[in-house]
Design a protein around this motif. Structure first.
Motif, PDB file in Angstrom:
ATOM      1  N   TYR A  55       6.099  10.944   0.485  1.00  0.00           N
ATOM      2  CA  TYR A  55       5.163  11.925  -0.209  1.00  0.00           C
ATOM      3  C   TYR A  55       4.610  11.116  -1.362  1.00  0.00           C
ATOM      4  CZ  TYR A  55       4.210  16.059  -2.961  1.00  0.00           C
ATOM      5  OH  TYR A  55       3.709  17.318  -3.538  1.00  0.00           O
ATOM      6  N   TYR A 102      -2.295  18.220  -2.447  1.00  0.00           N
ATOM      7  CA  TYR A 102      -0.966  17.782  -2.568  1.00  0.00           C
ATOM      8  C   TYR A 102      -0.541  18.901  -3.701  1.00  0.00           C
ATOM      9  CZ  TYR A 102      -2.423  14.816  -6.578  1.00  0.00           C
ATOM     10  OH  TYR A 102      -3.055  14.297  -7.878  1.00  0.00           O
ATOM     11  N   THR A 121      10.644  10.400  -0.271  1.00  0.00           N
ATOM     12  CA  THR A 121       9.975  10.146  -1.632  1.00  0.00           C
ATOM     13  C   THR A 121       8.751   9.075  -1.386  1.00  0.00           C
ATOM     14  OG1 THR A 121      12.112  10.655  -2.831  1.00  0.00           O
ATOM     15  CG2 THR A 121      10.148   9.779  -4.084  1.00  0.00           C
ATOM     16  N   PHE A 162       8.747  20.012  -4.135  1.00  0.00           N
ATOM     17  CA  PHE A 162       9.472  18.919  -3.895  1.00  0.00           C
ATOM     18  C   PHE A 162      10.015  18.513  -5.270  1.00  0.00           C
ATOM     19  CE2 PHE A 162       9.802  14.121  -3.609  1.00  0.00           C
ATOM     20  CZ  PHE A 162       9.803  13.981  -2.545  1.00  0.00           C
TER      21      PHE A 162
END
Length: 1023
Positions: free
Chosen positions: A309, A321, A306, A328
């Motif tokens: 990301y 993104y 996480t 995600f």
């Protein structure tokens, strides 16, 4: 406990029902009669007079890759798109992607009326414009068929309009070149203007309730964490609540972007980061709550992935993104399902961790509600459900239930501690009662032993036949003295109980310390067998009586001497005393094992000892009781000194008895040859005939002034007194020979710090050094003294040698500064050129024939100039107005020589005239400007003297429009090789050196050859 958990469950379910009911009751969105079909929605039978609104869901006409002109007829046949929905999911041919420009078109059949209608648009990705019957009524961003002409924004907005006739043609231009999903994800609502406004208000209030509730809950948990730093769960849960609140504010109805004007890129980063950062804080919270239930590697993996990301989101643009956000989000939901499954598995296996069975089940149910809420919220974001009421209520209930569980755990811990505290108090009370009863039981046999042994000793000493041998008498004495020591310990225990109940009393009277010491030493003579210890009673015979309880004083001495005997194997135990300012100070010294610095205060606490009780024995009560007893008798006790393996000195004080207080001066006179006379007041002590320096001692206590006078009795100093700050300031105004001030800080009316500040208004640190004397030694007190302008700080009680050394150092420093300044000024004075005198006298002689009055003035100016220049004792600093008077005297003489070729202009702020400056700083600059500047030009020129004040900084500039200095000359101005360079001269060098020494500043010289020259400097006013 079971009832409490049931109560929590009932409260949680009740809150859920109430929230869900309130949301549904306040929701005035009406169910559509029928969805739109083939781009037409019939609302002709709908009553728009009420406040309910209708969604425009259904099939809209859809034109891919073109923006139709509003009001015109389409050139191609339309396709149809379901609203709400995304582009790439709705086209049957499969040739429509998520990026491009499109037109939505819907015809709404209405009953003709003058009603003001409205539209509520929550989200059209990523830019849109709304047209009704050919008129633009709203939009967000700028849609275009080309990406280069397109601007994305995508803010929620309302549009209001009227409709002429029975049809409202709604055209939406939309464009998306950023997001991985283009379309209208949420329903569009149509109704009266009042209905749309009420819908907007309802949505905003609903979101604000959720956001504010989560923020308050998070802040509360964080505030509790600040108090209980070891509870990491509070930190993670508080952060989770705050991050979830931000996530709600930036997603869904997105009130953050609607009401806060943020750059688009920053907003979308906040949106993504808040959505995924909550995963990190939530799994860390679950980890702290469910230790041993969740594998460590799983938590670390989730946090690491996480975090990576989130870093990718922060470093890349939105269009990069955004295509991964959906994936995600599904991963996030999957992780929560795994964690929930692991917790359920632990519950079924009977592994509850720090939970009980019921509390773990409640936490699992709460977490399941959170997962359901995330799932429902995800469905809403994906346009698969029209609202997220279930998710709204589920997440809020989870947060409150988790908070309740945390509070419940800490409540249980508090109850446990509270119960233990009650038990400890009861045990302590029982212990005290046991000691009290046992001590009373000990008293009777001890008294019997003491009395019997004493009577046997008396009988044996008086027997004619000598019934008792010497060894028997010694043994009986040992039994008696040992019993007395044990009786003293029993009395200590009884006194401790009286101290706890505030029942300890003293009977005060005049007591002879020397006699009490002798009695205590006699008691211990029989108890030091085997130790090479000598008792020394060094208490003066004529020591005044102390005001104390005689028995309690002996008890104090008994405890102190007993400790000294215990910790001294060989050497001396000495007791000496002296009178200090109305108090008798008694010191008990030994040559024993000593103690460390850290133990000096602890030994006065109950049951505390500096050394191991296994090695030396004892209870640790004696010194504690001594302190309490001395407190009752207005006395004090402390460790005077102690060094390991060197010994210890413990000092206590008691007030002198009132009955003998009048005889105290006679006793003190035996120690001090000088006593204070009240009539002296501010007068001087009889001083030495030849005094090098004069010291001003300022203190409101006459005895302190006497002490200071005696400190310098053998020094070549004259000490004068002032008993308060105002008198000291008055003396400084009247006397100019004072070299140093010894200033007490704590004085009535005007403190020493205030006096110091006042003195610094007139004198610098070098002109008049100030030494502060005080008993307050905190860092803030010392800092305040130095900030006020003190040169040094001495803590009372002080050492006489230290005071003399510090005073001598400051006086030498003052003398050195004065000598250096005088040498510099003398050097400047020596630079007066003979030809200047000749030229001045020639000018005066010439004027005597033509203008006698002016000649007289020039003689006066020359006289003042020479007097100031040859002053053998110039002050360290002079007022600026005096320096300018010297400048004016010099200028008047030069103007008489050069007449119209010389013009001098003064630009001086009147506020600076009373300020002080180094002498001979401005005049040499003016002299340089005249001699080497304007008079070098045939036509002459102007010299301007500017002095200004900005806050506490004085700015000085001497400017002339003479010949100037070349660039080479400026670069070599201060080099040692160019002693004869332009404008350098001896005056500039000395001014430069003195400015750096006193102010830390330097001259600034700038010039343009053939045009002008400017010499500047500035300095801060010294207070």
């Amino acid at each position: 406990m079971r009832k409490m958990l049931m109560g929590l469950i009932i409260v949680g379910l009740g809150c859920f029902a109430i929230l869900f009911g309130l949301v549904k009751a306040s929701d005035h969105k009406a169910q559509n009669p029928a969805p739109a079909r083939h781009g037409v929605l019939d609302l002709s039978a709908w009553d728009f007079q009420g406040e309910q609104v209708v969604s425009l869901d259904g099939q809209w006409e859809f034109y891919w890759d073109q923006l139709l002109r509003p009001g015109g007829a389409p050139s191609v046949s339309p396709g149809y798109m379901q609203v709400p929905g995304f582009w790439k999911h709705a086209n049957e041919n499969g040739d429509v992607n998520s990026q491009g420009a499109v037109t939505y078109r819907l015809k709404v059949k209405l009953e003709p009326s003058a009603t003001m209608y409205g539209l509520r648009i929550s989200n059209i990705r990523m830019a849109s414009e709304i047209y009704v019957n050919g008129n633009r009524v709203g939009g967000s961003g700028k849609p275009a068929e080309s990406e280069s002409l397109y601007t994305y924004e995508n803010k929620p907005f309302n549009a209001f309009f009227t409709v002429q006739g029975d049809t409202a043609e709604i055209i939406i231009h939309a464009a998306n070149y950023e997001n991985s999903q283009g379309g209208i994800p949420y329903s569009l609502y149509f109704g009266s203007a009042g209905g749309i406004l009420k819908l907007n208000t309802h949505t905003t209030i609903l979101n604000l309730i959720l956001i504010v509730s989560l923020l308050m809950l998070g802040c509360y948990q964080l505030s509790v964490f600040i108090i209980r730093r070891e509870e990491r769960g509070l930190l993670y849960f508080g952060l989770s609540c705050i991050i979830i609140a931000w996530s709600f504010a930036s997603n869904g109805d997105r009130i953050l972007v609607e009401y806060v004007n943020l750059p688009h890129e920053i907003y979308y980063k906040i949106q993504a980061v808040s959505l995924y950062l909550s995963l990190i804080t939530m799994v860390m919270f679950i980890k702290t709550m469910c230790k041993s239930m969740i594998p460590e590697w799983l938590i670390n993996s989730v946090v690491g992935v996480t975090a990576l990301y989130i870093g990718f989101v922060l470093l890349t643009p939105f269009q990069w993104y955004s295509r991964f956000n959906a994936a995600f989000s599904y991963l996030q939901l999957f992780i929560y399902v795994i964690i929930l499954g692991l917790m359920l598995h632990s519950y079924l296996k009977g592994r509850y961790g720090e939970f009980s069975k019921r509390t773990l089940l409640l936490f699992i149910l709460a977490l399941a509600g959170y997962v359901i809420g995330l799932f429902d919220y995800g469905l809403y974001l994906s346009s698969l459900t029209p609202s997220y009421t279930l998710g709204y209520c589920s997440i809020l209930i989870f947060c409150f239930l988790a908070s309740f569980l945390l509070s419940y755990r800490y409540s249980e811990a508090y109850k446990t501690i509270e119960g233990m505290a009650v038990m400890l108090q009861q045990a302590d009370k029982q212990k005290d009662e046991f000691l009290l009863h046992t001590s009373h039981e000990f008293q009777t046999p001890l008294h019997g032993i003491i009395n019997l042994s004493q009577s046997m000793l008396e009988a044996g000493a008086g027997a004619e036949a000598g019934e008792l041998s010497a060894s028997h008498i010694q043994n009986l004495s040992l039994i008696r003295d040992t019993s007395r020591r044990l009786s003293g310990l029993v009395h200590d225990i009884l006194d401790l109980e009286k101290i706890k109940r505030n029942e300890l009393k003293v009977q005060l009277t005049g007591v002879d310390v020397r006699v009490s010491v002798s009695l205590v030493f006699d008691l211990f003579q029989g108890l030091i067998t085997g130790k090479k210890i000598r008792f020394v009673n060094a208490v003066p015979e004529h020591l005044p009586l102390v005001y104390a309880d005689e028995n309690r004083l002996r008890q104090i001495l008994h405890n102190l001497v007993g400790n000294a005997v215990k910790f001294t194997h060989e050497g001396m135990i000495t007791i000496h005393a002296q009178v200090i300012e109305g108090q008798v100070k008694v010191v008990v010294e030994d040559t024993g094992v000593g103690m460390s610095l850290s133990d000096r205060e602890d030994i006065f606490q109950p049951f505390e000892q500096a050394h191991s009780p296994e090695e030396y024995g004892g209870t640790g009560l004696g010194l504690f009781i001594c302190r309490k007893l001395l407190h009752l008798m207005d006395g004090t006790i402390k460790v005077e000194w102690s060094e390991p393996e060197q010994g210890t000195g413990i000092a206590f004080t008691l007030p002198v008895a009132e009955a003998v207080r009048n005889s105290l001066p006679d006793y003190e006179a035996a120690k001090e040859s000088v006593s204070i006379s009240e009539a002296w007041g501010m007068a001087e002590l009889p001083g030495r005939d030849k005094s090098t320096f004069t010291l001003l001692a300022v203190d409101d206590e006459p005895s302190n002034l006497q002490v200071l006078s005696r400190v310098f009795a053998n020094e070549p100093y004259q000490v004068i007194w002032a008993t308060n700050g105002l008198e000291a300031l008055e003396m400084l105004k009247k006397r100019s020979d004072i070299d140093l001030v010894l200033l007490d800080v704590m004085m009535p009316r005007m403190s020493g710090v205030e006096v110091c500040t006042e003195i610094r208004e007139q004198y610098t640190l070098f002109e008049l050094p100030i030494v502060l004397l005080t008993a307050r030694y905190g860092n803030s007190d010392i800092a305040a003294g130095f900030k006020a302008g003190a040169n040094d700080y001495i803590i009372k009680p002080f050492d006489a040698a230290e005071v003399r050394a510090r005073t001598e150092t400051l006086l030498k420093l003052k003398k050195s500064v004065e000598d250096a300044l005088k040498a510099e000024v003398d050097f400047l004075q020596s630079q007066i050129k003979p030809h200047f005198l000749f030229n001045s006298l020639n000018s005066i002689i010439a004027l005597c024939r033509t203008d006698g009055a002016r000649a007289e003035k020039l003689i006066m100016h020359l006289s003042y100039y020479l007097r100031r220049s040859f002053d053998p004792k110039p002050d360290s600093f002079v007022r600026i107005e005096d320096e300018l008077q010297l400048v004016d005297a010099y200028v008047q003489i030069e103007e008489a020589r050069f007449e119209e070729r010389l013009t001098v202009v003064y630009d001086v702020d009147p506020q600076v005239l009373k300020r002080k400056i180094l002498p001979l700083t401005i005049q040499p600059l003016v002299e340089n400007a005249i001699r080497h500047g304007v008079t070098k030009k045939m036509e002459g020129g102007t010299v301007r003297i500017s002095i200004s004040l900005d806050k506490d900084t004085v700015y000085v500039e001497v400017w002339d429009n003479g010949g100037g200095i070349s660039e080479t000359g400026l670069q070599a101005l201060w080099t040692s090789e160019s002693a004869s360079s332009e404008r350098r001269g001896v005056g500039l060098v000395n001014i430069q050196r003195r400015l750096k020494h006193f102010y830390g500043e330097a001259l600034q010289v700038s010039s343009e050859e053939g045009e002008w020259t400017s010499v500047r400097f500035h300095f801060e006013i010294q207070h």
